[in-house]
Scaffold this active site. Sequence first.
Site, mmCIF file in Angstrom:
data_model
loop_
_atom_site.group_PDB
_atom_site.id
_atom_site.type_symbol
_atom_site.label_atom_id
_atom_site.label_comp_id
_atom_site.label_asym_id
_atom_site.label_seq_id
_atom_site.Cartn_x
_atom_site.Cartn_y
_atom_site.Cartn_z
ATOM 1 N N LYS A 54 0.923 -0.810 0.444
ATOM 2 C CA LYS A 54 0.306 -0.348 0.295
ATOM 3 C C LYS A 54 0.916 1.582 -0.160
ATOM 4 C CE LYS A 54 -3.503 -2.630 1.792
ATOM 5 N NZ LYS A 54 -4.194 -3.216 3.164
ATOM 6 N N GLN A 98 -4.608 -2.234 9.857
ATOM 7 C CA GLN A 98 -4.519 -3.456 8.811
ATOM 8 C C GLN A 98 -5.270 -4.167 9.775
ATOM 9 O OE1 GLN A 98 -3.479 -3.722 6.024
ATOM 10 N NE2 GLN A 98 -3.771 -5.656 5.851
ATOM 11 N N ASP A 121 -11.375 1.652 3.688
ATOM 12 C CA ASP A 121 -11.454 1.158 3.532
ATOM 13 C C ASP A 121 -13.092 0.651 3.554
ATOM 14 O OD1 ASP A 121 -9.661 -1.063 3.783
ATOM 15 O OD2 ASP A 121 -9.349 -0.864 5.516
#
Length: 295
Positions: A54, A98, A121
Amino acid sequence: MTAEIINGAEISKQIREELKEEVAQLKEKNNLVPGLATVIVGEDPASQSYVGSKVRTCDELGIYSERYDMPADAGQQELLSLVDRLNKDPKINGILVQLPLPKHIDENEVLIAIDPKKDVDGFHPINIGKLMIGEPDFLPCTPHGIQVLLQRAGVETEGADVVVVGRSNIVGKPIANILLQKREGANATVTICHTRTRNLASHTKRADILIVAAGQPKSITADMVKEGAVVIDVGVHRIGKTAEGKNILCGDVDFEAVKEKAKAITPVPRGVGPMTIVMLMTNTVKSARMAAGLC
Ligand SMILES: NC(=O)c1ccc[n+]([C@@H]2O[C@H](COP(=O)([O-])OP(=O)(O)OC[C@H]3O[C@@H](n4cnc5c(N)ncnc54)[C@H](OP(=O)(O)O)[C@@H]3O)[C@@H](O)[C@H]2O)c1
């Protein structure tokens, strides 16, 4: 019939090029640089590798990024304070924590603490709710990537019978909701199957578009697929290593057999997987635009 291969690696590359151009234009015309903060707790190698890619993708596209590595024994409050600080930081448009988090941390409390306007997200209940009512800000990345794959591969979803195998909050439920919406790139008739579904094959066999996110290697066999269907395989499984030590991957679909029956199919790897990161970048750029009043 041998299926057309829907090449997610190629499609994601095109989108990266478009995003790179968009980010350069935002900087030039509006002096705006989108920013993404990634937060990782602990040393899990898979999570480290996801966060690493990322950050590299941000660099490649000209997106500003900050990476926070916290020790595995970091406390809930420490993590919540960091999220709070990032919520208030104008340089940061997207916050990605994460998952999975270590067991002593309440994952839900952390996800809910992220400002929904920075929830790139798309997992915050507000964003899930907005998706449900057809007014989304940020769609969850993997399911959004599936919709974009279908669109860019020229697959018509309107009126199509879509069958989704899997009802997880990160893939199954959101992709079903995305394709159900009354809008372009959606308008499908959707069925969701799970482990309590009776006679799974009776559902999968009538799908025009079959989306499989069951987490069961090669569990969808050719006899479960309609001739001429479009098959999207979300599953990723490591099933061994090559002589050179590279991982051998497979999906939830028996690719070799199903490709002889389907009209189009995503491979594993190079199918759905590469789309997830580009959709995260798309959301980060969108968030920056929203914060600047540009959309
Ligand atoms: N490419 C990517 O970027 C990406 C992103 C996310 C996930 N994935 C992969 O996608 C797969 C699914 O991920 P997930 O997080 O959605 O998995 P998950 O949370 O384990 O959910 C799996 C779902 O499939 C259902 N299921 C399992 N076996 C089934 C069977 N035999 N028949 C019918 N339904 C069955 C389960 O039903 P119940 O609810 O009844 O248990 C559950 O709803 C995994 O292989 C994962 O690694 C890939």
